[in-house]
Structure formats: C-alpha cells, structure tokens
Design a protein around this motif. Structure first.
Motif, short mmCIF file in Angstrom:
data_model
loop_
_atom_site.label_atom_id
_atom_site.label_comp_id
_atom_site.label_asym_id
_atom_site.label_seq_id
_atom_site.Cartn_x
_atom_site.Cartn_y
_atom_site.Cartn_z
N ALA B 357 1.05 -1.15 0.20
CA ALA B 357 -0.04 -0.03 -0.03
C ALA B 357 0.92 1.38 0.20
O ALA B 357 0.55 2.33 -0.49
CB ALA B 357 -0.93 -0.10 1.28
N MET B 358 1.96 1.24 0.69
CA MET B 358 3.00 2.21 0.52
C MET B 358 3.55 2.59 -0.64
O MET B 358 3.97 3.53 -1.14
CB MET B 358 4.04 2.10 1.81
N ARG B 359 3.87 1.64 -1.64
CA ARG B 359 4.25 1.67 -2.56
C ARG B 359 4.18 2.90 -3.50
O ARG B 359 5.18 3.63 -3.93
CB ARG B 359 4.57 0.53 -3.50
N PRO B 360 2.82 3.30 -3.88
CA PRO B 360 2.75 4.41 -4.71
C PRO B 360 3.23 5.92 -4.11
O PRO B 360 3.20 6.79 -4.78
CB PRO B 360 1.23 4.38 -5.00
N TYR B 361 3.31 5.71 -2.97
CA TYR B 361 3.41 6.96 -2.15
C TYR B 361 5.08 7.24 -1.86
O TYR B 361 5.60 8.18 -1.54
CB TYR B 361 3.04 7.02 -0.57
N ARG B 362 5.86 5.90 -2.11
CA ARG B 362 7.33 6.18 -2.05
C ARG B 362 7.99 7.08 -2.80
O ARG B 362 8.74 7.94 -2.27
CB ARG B 362 8.06 4.67 -2.06
N ARG B 363 7.52 7.26 -3.99
CA ARG B 363 8.17 8.27 -4.91
C ARG B 363 8.21 9.71 -4.11
O ARG B 363 8.98 10.39 -4.60
CB ARG B 363 7.56 8.25 -6.29
N GLU B 364 6.81 9.98 -3.58
CA GLU B 364 6.64 11.18 -3.08
C GLU B 364 7.33 11.47 -1.80
O GLU B 364 7.30 12.72 -1.34
CB GLU B 364 5.37 11.47 -3.01
N MET B 365 7.95 10.54 -1.05
CA MET B 365 8.43 10.57 -0.10
C MET B 365 10.08 10.10 0.04
O MET B 365 10.07 8.68 0.05
CB MET B 365 7.79 9.85 1.32
N GLN B 366 10.99 10.88 -0.40
CA GLN B 366 12.23 10.42 -0.36
C GLN B 366 12.98 10.53 0.86
O GLN B 366 12.81 11.42 1.79
CB GLN B 366 12.96 11.16 -1.60
N LEU B 367 14.22 9.60 0.80
CA LEU B 367 15.01 9.87 2.09
C LEU B 367 16.47 10.03 1.39
O LEU B 367 17.09 9.29 0.38
CB LEU B 367 14.95 8.39 2.74
N VAL B 368 17.28 10.79 2.03
CA VAL B 368 18.98 10.93 1.60
C VAL B 368 19.60 10.79 2.87
O VAL B 368 19.45 11.44 3.79
CB VAL B 368 19.13 12.49 1.04
N PHE B 369 20.71 9.98 2.55
CA PHE B 369 21.46 9.50 3.91
C PHE B 369 22.79 10.32 3.93
O PHE B 369 23.11 11.20 3.40
CB PHE B 369 21.96 8.15 3.65
N GLN B 370 23.40 10.17 5.14
CA GLN B 370 24.47 10.71 5.69
C GLN B 370 25.71 10.41 4.87
O GLN B 370 26.47 11.19 4.34
CB GLN B 370 24.90 10.52 6.88
N ILE B 437 21.25 13.11 -3.95
CA ILE B 437 20.14 14.23 -4.04
C ILE B 437 19.36 14.11 -5.29
O ILE B 437 18.10 13.85 -5.30
CB ILE B 437 20.78 15.51 -3.88
N ALA B 438 20.17 13.87 -6.44
CA ALA B 438 19.59 13.60 -7.97
C ALA B 438 18.65 12.54 -7.94
O ALA B 438 17.66 12.43 -8.53
CB ALA B 438 20.57 13.63 -8.78
N ARG B 439 19.45 11.34 -7.22
CA ARG B 439 18.36 9.94 -7.25
C ARG B 439 17.03 10.37 -6.59
O ARG B 439 15.99 9.68 -7.13
CB ARG B 439 19.11 9.01 -6.45
N SER B 440 17.08 11.06 -5.54
CA SER B 440 15.64 11.33 -5.07
C SER B 440 14.69 12.46 -5.82
O SER B 440 13.59 12.13 -6.06
CB SER B 440 15.75 12.30 -3.53
N MET B 441 15.43 13.47 -6.40
CA MET B 441 15.09 14.37 -7.09
C MET B 441 14.20 14.03 -8.47
O MET B 441 13.33 14.60 -9.03
CB MET B 441 15.76 15.65 -7.55
#
Lengths: 307, 533
Positions: B357-370, B437-441
């Motif tokens: 159920a989360m999958r469609p929302y994943r693209r709109e909620m991204q994570l960038v790590f340290q 960051i590009a990977r998220s954007m």
C-alpha cells in the motif's frame, strides 16, 4: 554462563534428531542391505536373519524403535560384526581416532598460526608469497593424495618411517598419518591467520599501541594477535570435531583401526546401526566443539557475553 | 600563554609521499612550523590537506607505502626516519597522541586500566602495582567518575566521551612535552566536545605541555588555539597567531574557509500552506536481547510520543545528539520501520499501510542519507543509480526518456550530465551527495527526509550542498525534514526546529526563537557547546 551452556545443550537435541532422521532414511534408501552378500543367503535363512534384527518390520516402526533405543543410549548391535554392539565398536575405535586427531590438530593450529602470523608480518614480501603458495597447495591437495605421496617418499623411498598400521602406537607410526591429516588443516589455519592478522595490524588500536612506543613484540603478540585469533577460533570448532572423530580417508590409507575406518566399512557393508552410531558421534562432537569455541570466544572477547 | 618559551618541536621542509598503483602521490609538500611549551598550535585543513599525514610522518606511523623526508626535531633530536629505538623512546613518553575515534583507538579486548598502564610500564619501568596507582590518579585527573570501578572496565562499557578521556589519561601518563590531538572531538556530540576541549585546556594550564590540534573545525580552533597553521593540498597556505588568522586572513583560501560556515536563512513558506506530512504520538520500540529459549524480550523506546506537522515548502530541522532518536523518527515518518501512532501524508492516513500500500507513495517521500560513500552502490554507474527509482515508479518510460530525465536531474544538482556513465568512486564526497540528491529529485518527490546529509562533508562543500538544497526547495516547493546534530547547519536551513533527547521532544519552535531565546536547559547547553558565532 551455566544457563547459556544448558540452553545450548538443550537446543542440540532437535539438531541431533534431524541428523538421525535424515541419515536413517538416506541409509535405508541406498540400494542393498547388510545381508545381501555375494553368495545370497537361502530365502529361509534370510527371513530368519531379517526377523532377528527387526528388519522385517515396516520402516516407520524400525525408525521409531531405533529412535527410542538410541534415546536410551542403546545403539544396537552391529549387523556385520555380530558379536559386538555399536557402542563397543566405537568405544574401541575412538581412542585411536582421538589420539591421531589431537596430534593433527596440534600440528595444524600451532603450525598454521605461526606461519600465518609470519606471512602477515611480511605482507607481500617473498616469505609471504612462498608461504601462501605452499598453503594454497596444502588446501587444494586432498589427503588421499597427500597420504600416499608422503608414504612413497618417507616410507618407501627413504625408508625412514613405517608405511602404515598403528603398530605399537609409538611416535614413528604416528608421523605420516598425523601429517596427512594435519597438513591440509595447517594450510587452512595459515591462510585464515594471515588474513585476520593483516586486518588486525591495520586497526586503529594497533596504531595507538605503536604511537605509545610499545615494543613490536607487545604490539604484535598482545594487541594484534589476540584480536586476530577470534576468526581463527571460529574455524577451530568444526575442524577439531572433524579431526577427532577420525578421518575415513587417512585411517583407511594407513590401516588405523579408528572410527573413520569403521564408518567406511560400515557404509560399504550397509551396516545400518554402525553407520548411524558414527553419524551420531560426529554430530555430538561438532555440537560440543562449537559450544566450547563459543565459550572460549566469550573468554577472549569481553564484548561477547553469555548470559 | 604570552610568555616566550622554548621550542618543543621544530619541523622544517617536511614531505610525505605515498606509493600507489597510479604512481607516487605527494600528500605533504614541504611544510615548516614549530610549537613551543605551553602553546596550542592548530593545524587546520579540509580532508586531503595532509594535516594528519604530517604528524603521522613525523612520528613514524605512516602506512607501509608511505615515505617521509625533511626534518622534525624534538629537543634537538631528529625524528624523521629515526631508528625505531629512538622513536619508541619518544612516542608515548615525550610526545603522545590522541585520535579521532576513541572507540577503535583503544584495544577492545583489554581493560582500560591495563591499556593506560602499558606506557608507564614500558617507558618508566614501573611495577604493575605502582602503575595501577598512577592510573587511578590519571583517571581522576581526566574526570572519569568512580575511577576505582572504571579502571577495570572494557572500552565498550564506556561512553564516547569517557573513552576519549581514557585516551587523554593515557596521553598524560608520562608527563609528555607535546600532545598531538588528531580530530579529538570530531566523533563526539557537541556537548561532549566542549567538555573534552575544556579538559585539554585545563590540563595544559596545569602541566604546560604543548598541544598540536589537528582539525577541520574552525569553531574549535577559534576557542582553543594560540597559533594556527592553515593547510591545503599538502602545503601551508598561511600561518600566524589566532587573531590574525580570524580577523586579518591573508590567503584567499583562509578567507573562503572562514566564510564557509553555513549562513543565511531560509525564507518561510507562505502562511496557510497545507500540511503535507503529519505524525501524531509517534512511538518506536526496538527489541533488544532475548530470542530463542531466552525468555521474554526487552524493548528500548527510541522515539517516545512525538508529534510533528510539516507544511508544504517548510523545513523542519530535527536536532539532537547521538541516540536521541532523530534518525529513527525520520524513518518512522516514512513508514520505513514499524511504529505506533498516527501518520498522514497529504490527506491520506498511512500509519496502517503495509509495504504494497505504501509503494505508490514512496516516490513522493524520499530519503537522503549521511554517508555518500555507503549509500551509493559501487557497482552501478551514476546513471543507473539515479534512474533506478524510475523503473519502479514510472515503468512506462522508454530508455531515451529515462536518459533525458537523468541528464535533467544531474544538471539540476550541478553535475555535468556527461558523468552519468562513471562509477561513484570517481567522485568526491560532495559530488556523491549531489548524486544521492539527484536520485531523490528525479522522482519529483513532495517530502524529502534528509538524514545528516552534510555531516560527512567538509565545511566548504557543506555550504554548497545546503545552498543546493535551498534552491531545489524553492524551485519545486519541496518540504524537508532535515536531521542533523550540527546546529549551524540546522539554523541555515530550517523554518522550525525540534530539539530531541532520549527519544522525546525537549523543545520546539521557530528557528529564530530556538537560537535566540532557547527555553529548555538542554537546548541552551547545546547552543553554548556548538560554538555558534
């Protein structure tokens, strides 16, 4: 600690149960049986023999009978060595295997750790390369090649040592089987030690030890080696179990009346109970030595606590 | 420290080289400096400046492929390439060192008492009993509580700050003339950092040894150094008294470093912006210990009843020290780990959603790590890395379309699109973080959780990445949850700040308010410790 040991011993029960079950059925599904001799027995005799050993019962019934007897410590009579129980046979053979195995283990651990450490301290120098080429050969040459080659050189060509048998159990008779059994493991220990020693020598706390002017001996032995022994210790458990329960190949080549040889003979003769007995013995040893290694681990590394 | 005193270490034209498969690399290209008794000399530089290798070369501690030349005299004695016997007479006795990682710098297998006593036994020939008495004295001196009990602890039983105190005790054991501190506080939380620096200054006043402080952190330098050496690419750019360096810097590089502190503020989102992500009473428990046959499991509460409201275009900064639960909260808001409480994204409650159920929302909620090194697969090209999410979320795209998106994303983060066929190891830390960051954007997200995205970067690079993040936010109306332990970064990027400690919110409010008028004592301590100027 005691709780940890008890817990581990308790969890060994299902392991052994699985081992027994699998080997029981594998053994039975192998073609042939203990009484299928080259000259077949008369049908009537065969029926009698089968009845005596309970082999006429359905398989599941035999399985549960074996299981309940084994649980009480009764591993049954040998089907081939008819005057002996399996327990007697293993009891007679085990001391030979253990003596041979202990010497081999000593050679393997002491030699392997020593050579591995030297190689690590001379990383990428000619001593390192030479030792590691030899170790690679040691790992790759199987002991059924190593044994006969050693025999050929030292017993037949040079006549320095006897070619086989336990003899009077003296040192001379032990040398070749111990080497055939121990050298491949020595090579494994050498490679393992080299790897973990090189890693240990590059850790920050070794830099600290050097930065505080500690003598090289203290840096290497006290600080690097203790940490480097942890991965080596992990291999020690299964290795010790394998060496002490007798090597089928080496005992056969050198005609040593140990557990390994009974295992081979038992398998060839479809001596069901004897094979099952040795399988259980090996399983118990493996479990026991892994437990010992885990306890040692806790003693060597304060970060591992058994509670 | 105004009185003139004798020189302890005199370094002239020191060079360090490393043999690598690609040829010889010059890490230090002829540096000269000296340090006197009672003085603190700071060697400042960004990563790769050769500041650590300079000292390693002098002390004979280079890696096996390293070579050192030039001169470094301690009390008239040459140390460069000196025989081990001479070096070992000085190391740990006259010149001692402490390092960045107090955990790994101590041997995990021995009690700390034994480790501190080793230099005493080897250099002073002390008996074990005398050494133990001296160790107790030292532990008291460096402020270890209950030294009689702690002397028999193993390193893993101590906190990071205590471990660094143990290292300092070991460094002081033989009354050294010079203490070399190589990034001694970089791995520590800000409040602990302040304590350690104060301890070093006190001890210096008491015993009068010289200190060489190697650091990338100008905030630290400003507070403790008497003189400063600025290094870049193996050379000294500038050196002089602290005040000259900070107030009248000569070299452009020094000026750039001084200006590299993250600055500026983020314009606030328009009033009445819709709430894009909301968490109410979020709680996360972790199971610790227990397991098969071990009886009941124990749990550790990492996040305790935290509520947060993120508006569109807003940045919420979550600040806290290690173990405060800030990263765990970030992951819980993205449903990346199981949590209790209510979370909604836009108008949709997602607290009860499973993975599918989360999958469609994943693209709109991204994570960038340290860690820009660990979070990029070394076996994929940059193009493959940044387009990977498109395969999941926009599978209908053709190869050419995906490539066009990759080119656009790389341009957007300020990288040359021609680099998309290269592998991550060919890029610097800052460039890698741009790739991440590009990977998220590329997925055009609405919310990005940034977990310490600038903490592994040099200050000058950090500043650029923060500017990039602010630009992207303005352009695309993004909302950020920005997690960091670094208060100056938080101040430069956040509208609203949440201060966390032990899984709970200690204080929250608008950025100005938190920094100018903190209410909670813990926030005050944090701000005081962070040397924000």
């Amino acid at each position: 600690m005691i709780q940890f040991v008890l817990r581990r011993l308790l969890s060994a029960v299902p392991t052994i149960f699985v081992v027994v079950t699998i080997s029981f059925f594998m053994m039975r599904f192998a073609p042939g049986g203990p009484f299928n001799l080259e000259r077949p027995l008369a049908p009537q005799t065969m029926a009698n023999v089968m009845k005596t050993y309970g082999l006429d019962q359905p398989l599941w019934k035999q399985y549960f009978t074996y299981l309940s007897n084994a649980a009480m410590g009764d591993f049954g009579p040998s089907f081939v060595y008819k005057d002996n129980t399996v327990a007697e046979l293993i009891g007679k053979a085990l001391p030979y295997s253990i003596e041979l195995g202990l010497w081999a283990l000593l050679v393997a651990v002491v030699g392997g750790v020593l050579l591995g450490t030297i190689a690590a301290l001379r990383q990428n120098g000619w001593i390192d390369y030479t030792l590691m080429v030899i170790a690679t050969i040691g790992v790759t040459v199987p002991n059924f090649v190593m044994g006969p080659v050693l025999t050929l050189i030292f017993a037949i060509m040079l006549s320095w040592l006897p070619a086989g048998s336990w003899g009077d159990g003296s040192f001379r008779f032990l040398v070749l089987p111990v080497l055939s059994l121990g050298l491949p493991q020595l090579a494994v220990f050498a490679r393992l030690t080299r790897g973990s020693m090189i890693e240990a020598l590059h850790t920050d706390h070794i830099r600290t030890a050097r930065a505080y002017g500690l003598p090289p001996r203290v840096v290497v032995i006290t600080h690097a080696m203790r940490g480097a022994m942890l991965p080596v210790l992990t291999y020690l458990g299964p290795c010790a179990a394998a060496l002490l329960t007798g090597s089928a190949v080496v005992e056969t080549i050198f005609a040593i009346p140990g557990v390994g040889r009974y295992f081979v003979l038992g398998s060839l003769n479809r001596d069901y109970t004897l094979v099952m007995g040795t399988v259980i013995l090996i399983a118990v040893f493996v479990i026991l030595f892994n437990l010992i290694v885990d306890i040692l681990y806790g003693l060597l590394d304060p970060r591992v606590r058994h509670d | 420290m105004t009185e003139k005193m004798e020189t302890v270490l005199d370094v002239k034209d020191l060079k360090v080289e490393f043999d690598t498969p690609d040829g010889t690399v010059q890490a230090v290209k002829g540096v000269s400096f000296s340090v006197s008794r009672g003085e603190t000399l700071a060697i400042v530089g960004e990563s790769g400046s050769g500041k650590s290798q300079t000292m390693m070369g002098i002390m004979g501690l280079l890696a096996a492929n390293g070579r050192v030349s030039g001169s470094a005299r301690y009390a008239g004695e040459e140390l460069v390439n000196a025989p081990l016997r001479v070096l070992n007479g000085v190391r740990g006795s006259k010149i001692t060192m402490i390092f960045q990682e107090p955990m790994t710098s101590l041997d995990p297998l021995y009690r700390i008492g034994r480790q501190i006593s080793e230099p005493l036994i080897h250099h002073k020939g002390m008996s074990k009993g005398d050494a133990r008495a001296r160790v107790l004295e030292l532990l008291k001196l460096v402020g270890i509580p209950e030294p009689e009990r702690r002397i028999d602890s193993y390193p893993h039983e101590l906190s990071g700050g205590q471990r660094q105190r143990v290292m300092i005790a070991m460094a002081l054991a033989n009354d050294p003339d010079l203490l070399i501190a190589d990034e001694p506080t970089t791995a520590l939380d800000v409040t602990i950092q302040a304590q350690i620096l104060r301890l070093l200054a006190d001890l210096q006043k008491k015993f009068g040894m010289a200190i060489i402080l190697i650091t990338h952190d100008l905030g630290v330098v400003k507070h403790v150094a008497d003189r400063v050496v600025v290094m870049r690419r193996g050379e000294i750019v500038e050196q002089g008294p602290r005040d000259d360096i900070f107030e009248r810097p000569q070299a452009d590089y020094t000026k750039m470093l001084l200006a590299a502190e993250p600055s500026g503020h983020k314009p606030p989102p328009p009033p009445g912006s819709p709430v894009i992500l909301e968490g109410r009473n979020v709680t996360v428990d972790f199971a610790i210990g227990g397991g098969f046959l071990a009886g009941g499991t124990r749990t550790f509460r990492a996040v305790d009843d935290v509520s947060i409201r993120l508006e569109q275009g807003q940045t919420i900064g979550i600040v806290g020290e290690s173990g405060s639960g800030k990263s765990t909260l970030g992951r819980a808001l993205l449903k990346l780990l199981p949590s209790a409480g209510y979370v909604r994204f836009g108008q949709t409650e997602i607290s009860k959603f499973d993975r599918a159920a989360m999958r469609p929302y994943r693209r709109e909620m991204q994570l960038v790590f340290q860690d820009p090194y660990g979070s990029l697969s070394p076996r994929q090209t940059v193009g493959e890395i940044i387009t990977e999410g498109l395969f999941v979320h926009e599978p209908q795209l053709s190869k050419a379309e995906r490539d066009a998106r990759a080119v656009a994303a790389l341009k957007e983060v300020g990288l040359d699109p021609a680099t998309r066929n290269r592998y991550p190891h060919e890029f610097s830390g800052g460039q890698r973080q741009r790739i991440a960051i590009a990977r998220s954007m590329i997925l055009k997200p609405k919310v990005v959780v940034l977990d310490e995205p600038t903490s592994a970067l040099d200050r000058s690079v950090q500043r650029q990445v923060i500017e990039l993040l602010r630009d992207l936010q303005e352009k695309h109306g993004l909302s950020y949850v920005f997690i960091s332990h670094d208060l100056s970064v938080i101040r430069a990027i956040s509208d609203h700040v949440i201060v966390m400690k032990d899984g709970k919110i200690v204080e929250q409010g608008d950025t100005e308010m938190i920094f100018d008028a903190p209410r909670a004592d813990y926030t005050k301590t944090l701000i005081a410790a962070a040397f924000t100027h």
